[in-house]
Motif scaffolding. Structure first.
Motif, PDB file in Angstrom:
ATOM      1  N   PRO A  35       0.568  -1.280  -0.067  1.00 56.48           N
ATOM      2  CA  PRO A  35       0.159  -0.122  -0.011  1.00 56.48           C
ATOM      3  C   PRO A  35       0.832   1.101   0.057  1.00 56.48           C
ATOM      4  O   PRO A  35       1.919   1.048   0.417  1.00 56.48           O
ATOM      5  N   VAL A  36       0.288   2.488  -0.412  1.00 55.09           N
ATOM      6  CA  VAL A  36       0.980   3.541  -0.352  1.00 55.09           C
ATOM      7  C   VAL A  36       1.348   4.237   1.086  1.00 55.09           C
ATOM      8  O   VAL A  36       2.173   4.852   1.196  1.00 55.09           O
ATOM      9  N   ASP A  37       0.786   3.549   1.942  1.00 51.83           N
ATOM     10  CA  ASP A  37       1.046   3.975   3.562  1.00 51.83           C
ATOM     11  C   ASP A  37       1.198   2.688   4.319  1.00 51.83           C
ATOM     12  O   ASP A  37       0.108   2.485   5.367  1.00 51.83           O
ATOM     13  N   PRO A  38       2.121   2.016   4.178  1.00 54.67           N
ATOM     14  CA  PRO A  38       2.110   0.672   4.878  1.00 54.67           C
ATOM     15  C   PRO A  38       2.002   0.886   6.382  1.00 54.67           C
ATOM     16  O   PRO A  38       1.818  -0.072   7.071  1.00 54.67           O
ATOM     17  N   THR A  39       2.629   2.072   6.864  1.00 51.07           N
ATOM     18  CA  THR A  39       2.817   2.085   8.425  1.00 51.07           C
ATOM     19  C   THR A  39       1.402   2.776   8.860  1.00 51.07           C
ATOM     20  O   THR A  39       1.409   2.663  10.095  1.00 51.07           O
ATOM     21  N   GLY A  40       0.545   3.263   8.163  1.00 51.61           N
ATOM     22  CA  GLY A  40      -0.636   3.847   8.520  1.00 51.61           C
ATOM     23  C   GLY A  40      -0.372   5.188   9.136  1.00 51.61           C
ATOM     24  O   GLY A  40      -1.451   5.876  10.140  1.00 51.61           O
ATOM     25  N   LEU A  41       0.570   5.930   9.242  1.00 54.66           N
ATOM     26  CA  LEU A  41       1.203   6.963   9.540  1.00 54.66           C
ATOM     27  C   LEU A  41       0.497   8.220   8.878  1.00 54.66           C
ATOM     28  O   LEU A  41       0.280   8.326   7.738  1.00 54.66           O
ATOM     29  N   ASP A  42      -0.022   9.067   9.792  1.00 56.56           N
ATOM     30  CA  ASP A  42      -0.798  10.336   9.263  1.00 56.56           C
ATOM     31  C   ASP A  42      -0.420  11.443   9.825  1.00 56.56           C
ATOM     32  O   ASP A  42      -0.564  11.753  10.897  1.00 56.56           O
ATOM     33  N   VAL A  43       0.580  12.352   9.200  1.00 53.33           N
ATOM     34  CA  VAL A  43       1.078  13.456   9.595  1.00 53.33           C
ATOM     35  C   VAL A  43       0.294  14.557   9.183  1.00 53.33           C
ATOM     36  O   VAL A  43       0.489  15.102   8.212  1.00 53.33           O
ATOM     37  N   GLY A  44      -0.490  15.103  10.058  1.00 50.53           N
ATOM     38  CA  GLY A  44      -1.403  16.084   9.855  1.00 50.53           C
ATOM     39  C   GLY A  44      -2.179  16.207   8.441  1.00 50.53           C
ATOM     40  O   GLY A  44      -1.819  17.065   7.522  1.00 50.53           O
ATOM     41  N   SER A  45      -3.047  15.204   8.148  1.00 50.89           N
ATOM     42  CA  SER A  45      -3.564  15.086   6.890  1.00 50.89           C
ATOM     43  C   SER A  45      -2.774  14.850   5.724  1.00 50.89           C
ATOM     44  O   SER A  45      -2.676  15.527   5.036  1.00 50.89           O
ATOM     45  N   VAL A  46      -2.071  13.715   5.706  1.00 48.77           N
ATOM     46  CA  VAL A  46      -0.981  13.441   4.807  1.00 48.77           C
ATOM     47  C   VAL A  46      -0.112  14.534   4.426  1.00 48.77           C
ATOM     48  O   VAL A  46       0.224  14.966   3.256  1.00 48.77           O
ATOM     49  N   GLY A  47       0.632  14.738   5.492  1.00 46.60           N
ATOM     50  CA  GLY A  47       1.780  15.875   5.375  1.00 46.60           C
ATOM     51  C   GLY A  47       3.055  15.009   5.812  1.00 46.60           C
ATOM     52  O   GLY A  47       3.080  13.832   5.673  1.00 46.60           O
ATOM     53  N   SER A  48       4.080  16.046   5.699  1.00 49.46           N
ATOM     54  CA  SER A  48       5.384  15.598   6.028  1.00 49.46           C
ATOM     55  C   SER A  48       6.008  16.546   6.887  1.00 49.46           C
ATOM     56  O   SER A  48       5.746  17.488   7.067  1.00 49.46           O
ATOM     57  N   VAL A  49       7.058  16.052   7.815  1.00 49.23           N
ATOM     58  CA  VAL A  49       7.821  16.844   8.603  1.00 49.23           C
ATOM     59  C   VAL A  49       9.240  16.704   8.071  1.00 49.23           C
ATOM     60  O   VAL A  49       9.718  15.483   7.854  1.00 49.23           O
ATOM     61  N   TYR A  50      10.110  17.746   7.736  1.00 44.79           N
ATOM     62  CA  TYR A  50      11.379  17.907   7.359  1.00 44.79           C
ATOM     63  C   TYR A  50      12.319  18.109   8.422  1.00 44.79           C
ATOM     64  O   TYR A  50      12.156  19.414   9.204  1.00 44.79           O
ATOM     65  N   ILE A  51      13.465  17.620   8.586  1.00 45.78           N
ATOM     66  CA  ILE A  51      14.204  17.867   9.909  1.00 45.78           C
ATOM     67  C   ILE A  51      15.758  18.476   9.112  1.00 45.78           C
ATOM     68  O   ILE A  51      15.932  17.731   8.339  1.00 45.78           O
ATOM     69  N   PHE A  52      16.219  19.566   9.471  1.00 40.92           N
ATOM     70  CA  PHE A  52      17.307  20.237   9.129  1.00 40.92           C
ATOM     71  C   PHE A  52      18.544  20.248  10.030  1.00 40.92           C
ATOM     72  O   PHE A  52      18.139  20.503  11.210  1.00 40.92           O
ATOM     73  N   GLU A  53      19.769  20.269   9.815  1.00 41.48           N
ATOM     74  CA  GLU A  53      20.783  20.290  10.689  1.00 41.48           C
ATOM     75  C   GLU A  53      21.894  21.015  10.009  1.00 41.48           C
ATOM     76  O   GLU A  53      22.356  20.727   8.927  1.00 41.48           O
TER      77      GLU A  53
END
Length: 69
Positions: A35-53
């Protein structure tokens, strides 16, 4: 700042899986077997979080960017 990590709700969408999905995750006929979402994770209505360092600055500061549909 360098991109360190992306945490996304979906691994792919309905079309992009064809360009990157490993052969192990495809059926014998080449279609998507996962499936396109095998983990079932939902970050704010199909969003993403990007971490920068910043690996060059003292203390290695970090920040993030968040988006959603």
């Amino acid at each position: 700042m360098d991109h360190l990590l992306t945490v996304a709700s979906w691994e792919c969408d309905g079309a992009s899986w064809r360009t990157w999905l490993p052969l192990e995750d495809r059926d014998e006929d080449g279609s998507r077997a996962v499936p396109v979402d095998p983990t079932g994770l939902d970050v704010g209505s199909v969003g993403s979080v990007y971490i920068f360092e910043c690996r060059h600055c003292p203390g290695r500061p970090f920040t993030h960017w968040y988006d959603s549909d």
